[in-house]
Design a protein around this motif. Sequence first.
Motif, PDB file in Angstrom:
ATOM      1  N   GLU A 138       0.868  -1.179   0.000  1.00  0.00           N
ATOM      2  CA  GLU A 138       0.000   0.000   0.000  1.00  0.00           C
ATOM      3  C   GLU A 138       0.901   1.224   0.000  1.00  0.00           C
ATOM      4  N   TYR A 139       0.474   2.255  -0.698  1.00  0.00           N
ATOM      5  CA  TYR A 139       1.262   3.484  -0.810  1.00  0.00           C
ATOM      6  C   TYR A 139       0.396   4.658  -0.392  1.00  0.00           C
ATOM      7  N   VAL A 140       0.917   5.449   0.511  1.00  0.00           N
ATOM      8  CA  VAL A 140       0.202   6.616   1.024  1.00  0.00           C
ATOM      9  C   VAL A 140       0.653   7.846   0.236  1.00  0.00           C
ATOM     10  N   ASP A 141      -0.306   8.595  -0.261  1.00  0.00           N
ATOM     11  CA  ASP A 141      -0.037   9.867  -0.956  1.00  0.00           C
ATOM     12  C   ASP A 141       0.870   9.693  -2.180  1.00  0.00           C
ATOM     13  N   LEU A 142       0.820   8.561  -2.847  1.00  0.00           N
ATOM     14  CA  LEU A 142       1.697   8.324  -3.987  1.00  0.00           C
ATOM     15  C   LEU A 142       1.388   9.274  -5.144  1.00  0.00           C
ATOM     16  N   TYR A 143       0.137   9.395  -5.501  1.00  0.00           N
ATOM     17  CA  TYR A 143      -0.254  10.266  -6.614  1.00  0.00           C
ATOM     18  C   TYR A 143      -1.070  11.477  -6.172  1.00  0.00           C
ATOM     19  N   ARG A 144      -1.738  11.342  -5.007  1.00  0.00           N
ATOM     20  CA  ARG A 144      -2.557  12.438  -4.468  1.00  0.00           C
ATOM     21  C   ARG A 144      -2.473  12.429  -2.953  1.00  0.00           C
ATOM     22  N   ARG A 145      -2.617  13.606  -2.372  1.00  0.00           N
ATOM     23  CA  ARG A 145      -2.681  13.708  -0.908  1.00  0.00           C
ATOM     24  C   ARG A 145      -3.881  12.950  -0.375  1.00  0.00           C
ATOM     25  N   ASP A 146      -3.679  12.357   0.802  1.00  0.00           N
ATOM     26  CA  ASP A 146      -4.761  11.647   1.502  1.00  0.00           C
ATOM     27  C   ASP A 146      -5.381  10.524   0.657  1.00  0.00           C
ATOM     28  N   SER A 147      -4.537   9.828  -0.087  1.00  0.00           N
ATOM     29  CA  SER A 147      -5.047   8.717  -0.892  1.00  0.00           C
ATOM     30  C   SER A 147      -4.169   7.486  -0.705  1.00  0.00           C
ATOM     31  N   LEU A 148      -4.731   6.352  -1.042  1.00  0.00           N
ATOM     32  CA  LEU A 148      -3.995   5.089  -1.015  1.00  0.00           C
ATOM     33  C   LEU A 148      -3.936   4.523  -2.420  1.00  0.00           C
ATOM     34  N   GLU A 149      -2.811   3.934  -2.746  1.00  0.00           N
ATOM     35  CA  GLU A 149      -2.613   3.223  -4.007  1.00  0.00           C
ATOM     36  C   GLU A 149      -2.108   1.835  -3.619  1.00  0.00           C
ATOM     37  N   TYR A 150      -2.604   0.811  -4.280  1.00  0.00           N
ATOM     38  CA  TYR A 150      -2.198  -0.557  -4.002  1.00  0.00           C
ATOM     39  C   TYR A 150      -1.452  -1.119  -5.206  1.00  0.00           C
ATOM     40  N   SER A 151      -0.293  -1.727  -4.951  1.00  0.00           N
ATOM     41  CA  SER A 151       0.391  -2.436  -6.034  1.00  0.00           C
ATOM     42  C   SER A 151      -0.026  -3.897  -5.973  1.00  0.00           C
ATOM     43  N   PHE A 152       0.008  -4.536  -7.127  1.00  0.00           N
ATOM     44  CA  PHE A 152      -0.310  -5.951  -7.244  1.00  0.00           C
ATOM     45  C   PHE A 152       0.827  -6.643  -7.965  1.00  0.00           C
ATOM     46  N   ASN A 153       1.079  -7.875  -7.577  1.00  0.00           N
ATOM     47  CA  ASN A 153       2.087  -8.733  -8.209  1.00  0.00           C
ATOM     48  C   ASN A 153       3.505  -8.211  -8.010  1.00  0.00           C
ATOM     49  N   GLY A 154       3.724  -7.470  -6.960  1.00  0.00           N
ATOM     50  CA  GLY A 154       5.045  -6.933  -6.674  1.00  0.00           C
ATOM     51  C   GLY A 154       4.926  -5.574  -6.006  1.00  0.00           C
ATOM     52  N   THR A 155       6.053  -4.939  -5.840  1.00  0.00           N
ATOM     53  CA  THR A 155       6.066  -3.624  -5.196  1.00  0.00           C
ATOM     54  C   THR A 155       6.742  -2.599  -6.084  1.00  0.00           C
ATOM     55  N   LEU A 156       6.311  -1.369  -5.912  1.00  0.00           N
ATOM     56  CA  LEU A 156       6.915  -0.233  -6.595  1.00  0.00           C
ATOM     57  C   LEU A 156       8.019   0.311  -5.695  1.00  0.00           C
ATOM     58  N   LEU A 157       9.054   0.841  -6.251  1.00  0.00           N
ATOM     59  CA  LEU A 157      10.132   1.415  -5.453  1.00  0.00           C
ATOM     60  C   LEU A 157       9.871   2.899  -5.245  1.00  0.00           C
ATOM     61  N   VAL A 158       9.074   3.193  -4.245  1.00  0.00           N
ATOM     62  CA  VAL A 158       8.692   4.576  -3.955  1.00  0.00           C
ATOM     63  C   VAL A 158       8.633   4.781  -2.445  1.00  0.00           C
ATOM     64  N   PRO A 159       8.710   6.034  -2.000  1.00  0.00           N
ATOM     65  CA  PRO A 159       8.550   6.320  -0.575  1.00  0.00           C
ATOM     66  C   PRO A 159       7.111   6.091  -0.118  1.00  0.00           C
ATOM     67  N   ASN A 160       6.872   6.097   1.170  1.00  0.00           N
ATOM     68  CA  ASN A 160       5.550   5.962   1.782  1.00  0.00           C
ATOM     69  C   ASN A 160       4.894   4.609   1.502  1.00  0.00           C
ATOM     70  N   GLN A 161       5.708   3.589   1.418  1.00  0.00           N
ATOM     71  CA  GLN A 161       5.202   2.241   1.148  1.00  0.00           C
ATOM     72  C   GLN A 161       5.027   1.533   2.494  1.00  0.00           C
ATOM     73  N   ARG A 162       3.979   0.730   2.585  1.00  0.00           N
ATOM     74  CA  ARG A 162       3.812  -0.100   3.784  1.00  0.00           C
ATOM     75  C   ARG A 162       3.298  -1.457   3.353  1.00  0.00           C
ATOM     76  N   PRO A 163       3.561  -2.479   4.167  1.00  0.00           N
ATOM     77  CA  PRO A 163       3.096  -3.829   3.814  1.00  0.00           C
ATOM     78  C   PRO A 163       1.570  -3.841   3.704  1.00  0.00           C
ATOM     79  N   PRO A 164       1.012  -4.745   2.914  1.00  0.00           N
ATOM     80  CA  PRO A 164      -0.449  -4.788   2.761  1.00  0.00           C
ATOM     81  C   PRO A 164      -1.115  -5.196   4.065  1.00  0.00           C
ATOM     82  N   ALA A 165      -2.353  -4.711   4.257  1.00  0.00           N
ATOM     83  CA  ALA A 165      -3.151  -5.107   5.406  1.00  0.00           C
ATOM     84  C   ALA A 165      -3.506  -6.581   5.262  1.00  0.00           C
TER      85      ALA A 165
END
Length: 166
Positions: A138-165
């Motif tokens: 899960e990525y916090v504020d990746l593309y917009r403030r106060d939003s979540l983005e989820y990666s599938f089938n791997g992870t993106l190399l970006v800040p604000n990443q956390r393990p999936p719930a």
Amino acid sequence: MQSAVIDQDLALRDPERFIALGALAKSELTAVSALYPRFVQWYESKVEPGLLTGERKILVRASGGRLAGLAVLKLAQERKLCCLRVLPAFQGSGVGVRLFRDAFDILGTERPLLSVSNERLPMFERVFDYFGFRVGAEYVDLYRRDSLEYSFNGTLLVPNQRPPAR
């Protein structure tokens, strides 16, 4: 149902068609820009040049002579499905599944890296389950403030990443 690929080969083989299909793709894909504020900048700085270098491809699906859906693929550094859009009139018709399958063929994997916003996740959950896609992070504020983005089938190399719930 007809499909086409916008890529380096098309640019060399039929420049006029490459330009026309590219303009159509850009126009239709900007519909997702509300959830991705820098979408047009990304498209112009990454996708358009990548089509000419062979790093990216755009799949286009038509049905009955009408545009039905599109998908942007990244083949360099990672096998990623960057963006997929099924036009409203064709949602629920199988166009999305066909785009996914075509993307798998081009990317050479049935588990491409992709991400989706929390707002769009419900639209994709059924197809992700169908293909066995799993949340990578899960990525916090990746593309917009106060939003979540989820990666599938791997992870993106970006800040604000956390393990999936779990």
